[in-house]
Design a protein around this motif. Structure first.
Motif, mmCIF file in Angstrom:
data_model
loop_
_atom_site.group_PDB
_atom_site.id
_atom_site.type_symbol
_atom_site.label_atom_id
_atom_site.label_comp_id
_atom_site.label_asym_id
_atom_site.label_seq_id
_atom_site.Cartn_x
_atom_site.Cartn_y
_atom_site.Cartn_z
ATOM 1 N N GLN A 124 4.023 -16.928 36.818
ATOM 2 C CA GLN A 124 2.899 -16.873 37.528
ATOM 3 C C GLN A 124 2.579 -18.355 38.067
ATOM 4 O O GLN A 124 2.403 -18.302 39.383
ATOM 5 N N LEU A 125 2.271 -19.217 37.405
ATOM 6 C CA LEU A 125 2.108 -20.460 37.703
ATOM 7 C C LEU A 125 2.888 -21.151 38.662
ATOM 8 O O LEU A 125 2.720 -21.937 39.522
ATOM 9 N N LYS A 126 4.155 -21.244 38.220
ATOM 10 C CA LYS A 126 5.226 -22.108 39.080
ATOM 11 C C LYS A 126 5.366 -21.468 40.379
ATOM 12 O O LYS A 126 5.304 -22.115 41.366
ATOM 13 N N PRO A 127 5.285 -19.978 40.562
ATOM 14 C CA PRO A 127 5.279 -19.658 41.920
ATOM 15 C C PRO A 127 4.164 -19.867 42.921
ATOM 16 O O PRO A 127 4.088 -20.313 44.175
ATOM 17 N N ILE A 128 2.884 -20.011 42.045
ATOM 18 C CA ILE A 128 1.596 -20.650 42.805
ATOM 19 C C ILE A 128 1.908 -22.084 43.393
ATOM 20 O O ILE A 128 1.783 -22.298 44.503
ATOM 21 N N LEU A 129 2.284 -23.010 42.587
ATOM 22 C CA LEU A 129 2.592 -24.250 42.913
ATOM 23 C C LEU A 129 3.541 -24.399 43.875
ATOM 24 O O LEU A 129 3.985 -25.203 44.576
ATOM 25 N N ASP A 130 4.837 -23.549 43.944
ATOM 26 C CA ASP A 130 5.889 -23.742 44.840
ATOM 27 C C ASP A 130 5.200 -22.923 46.234
ATOM 28 O O ASP A 130 5.580 -23.692 47.300
ATOM 29 N N TYR A 131 4.227 -22.284 46.299
ATOM 30 C CA TYR A 131 3.639 -21.903 47.447
ATOM 31 C C TYR A 131 3.010 -23.113 48.088
ATOM 32 O O TYR A 131 2.996 -23.140 49.445
ATOM 33 N N PHE A 132 2.247 -23.870 47.163
ATOM 34 C CA PHE A 132 1.820 -25.113 47.740
ATOM 35 C C PHE A 132 2.657 -26.087 47.907
ATOM 36 O O PHE A 132 2.320 -27.108 48.572
ATOM 37 N N ARG A 133 3.916 -26.003 47.719
ATOM 38 C CA ARG A 133 4.883 -26.967 47.877
ATOM 39 C C ARG A 133 4.615 -28.159 47.258
ATOM 40 O O ARG A 133 5.089 -29.247 47.692
ATOM 41 N N ALA A 134 4.280 -27.912 45.825
ATOM 42 C CA ALA A 134 4.069 -29.197 44.917
ATOM 43 C C ALA A 134 5.413 -29.515 44.640
ATOM 44 O O ALA A 134 6.389 -28.890 44.494
ATOM 45 N N LEU A 135 5.440 -30.668 44.072
ATOM 46 C CA LEU A 135 6.678 -31.263 43.385
ATOM 47 C C LEU A 135 6.624 -31.133 41.821
ATOM 48 O O LEU A 135 6.096 -31.988 41.153
ATOM 49 N N VAL A 136 6.768 -29.907 41.261
ATOM 50 C CA VAL A 136 6.681 -29.594 39.916
ATOM 51 C C VAL A 136 7.959 -30.108 39.250
ATOM 52 O O VAL A 136 9.183 -29.961 39.478
ATOM 53 N N THR A 137 7.366 -30.886 38.190
ATOM 54 C CA THR A 137 8.456 -31.438 37.468
ATOM 55 C C THR A 137 9.374 -30.411 36.445
ATOM 56 O O THR A 137 8.414 -29.040 36.417
ATOM 57 N N PRO A 138 10.289 -30.448 35.918
ATOM 58 C CA PRO A 138 11.307 -29.471 35.493
ATOM 59 C C PRO A 138 10.848 -29.091 33.905
ATOM 60 O O PRO A 138 11.220 -28.330 33.667
#
Length: 184
Positions: free
Chosen positions: A120-134
């Motif tokens: 849920q959370l990672k797909p939302i942040l991917d939509y925003f094109r955020a640089l999500v740390t692994p």
């Protein structure tokens, strides 16, 4: 750089306690970063329904827009992120978090709820094109004492490592243009 640490719930203290610990670890790696914890419990939230925004929601959106990076903290309720956190994301313009570093911390009552971060959370942040740390950190109720202090050393180590990587992402993002070549 302005770092917004988001306590994405209205209830409980564990999520805020995790953020306060992460704040300390980030300071150890880079004391020059400007850190602010946003506690959702201090805001009068409204539902995204097209009505004019109240002052608190305008302030919240402004803080998101002005931030250069984020730590998103969420409890997991009913195998999902809280509605107030999803609602906050719905208020944001799609480019608000674009190419900005984000780390995730979450806590829940079962060990399986870590999958909410992935699903849920990672797909939302991917939509925003955020640089999500692994390396997000998921905590369980058993990692805290009665005063909501983190008592598990492995959790401390993982939070410290997440903070280290987050600070590196912040440094790397300084030269990355937030403007895109494409029109999306």
């Amino acid at each position: 750089m302005k770092i917004l640490l988001v306590d994405g719930t209205m209830f409980g203290r564990k999520t805020g306690a995790i953020l306060e610990q992460v704040e300390q670890y980030i300071k150890e790696f880079d004391a020059s970063l400007e850190l602010e914890i946003m506690y959702f419990s201090e805001y009068k939230h409204q539902i995204v329904d097209g009505s004019p925004l109240n002052d608190d929601m305008q302030t919240m959106i402004q803080k998101f827009e002005e931030a250069d990076a984020y730590i998103i903290a969420t409890p997991i309720f009913q195998a999902s992120i809280p509605g107030v956190l999803k609602n906050a994301f719905d208020f944001l313009h799609p480019k608000t978090m674009r190419y900005k570093p984000v780390s995730i911390v979450a806590n829940g009552g079962t060990y399986q709820h870590h999958l909410v971060v992935e699903n849920q959370l990672k797909p939302i942040l991917d939509y925003f094109r955020a640089l999500v740390t692994p390396n997000y950190v998921y905590t369980h109720t058993s990692h805290f004492d009665a005063d909501n202090k983190i008592v598990d050393q492995d959790v401390h180590n993982r939070l410290r490592e997440m903070a280290r990587v987050f600070v590196q992402y912040c440094e790397m993002s300084k030269t990355l243009s937030k403007e895109t070549i494409d029109q999306h």
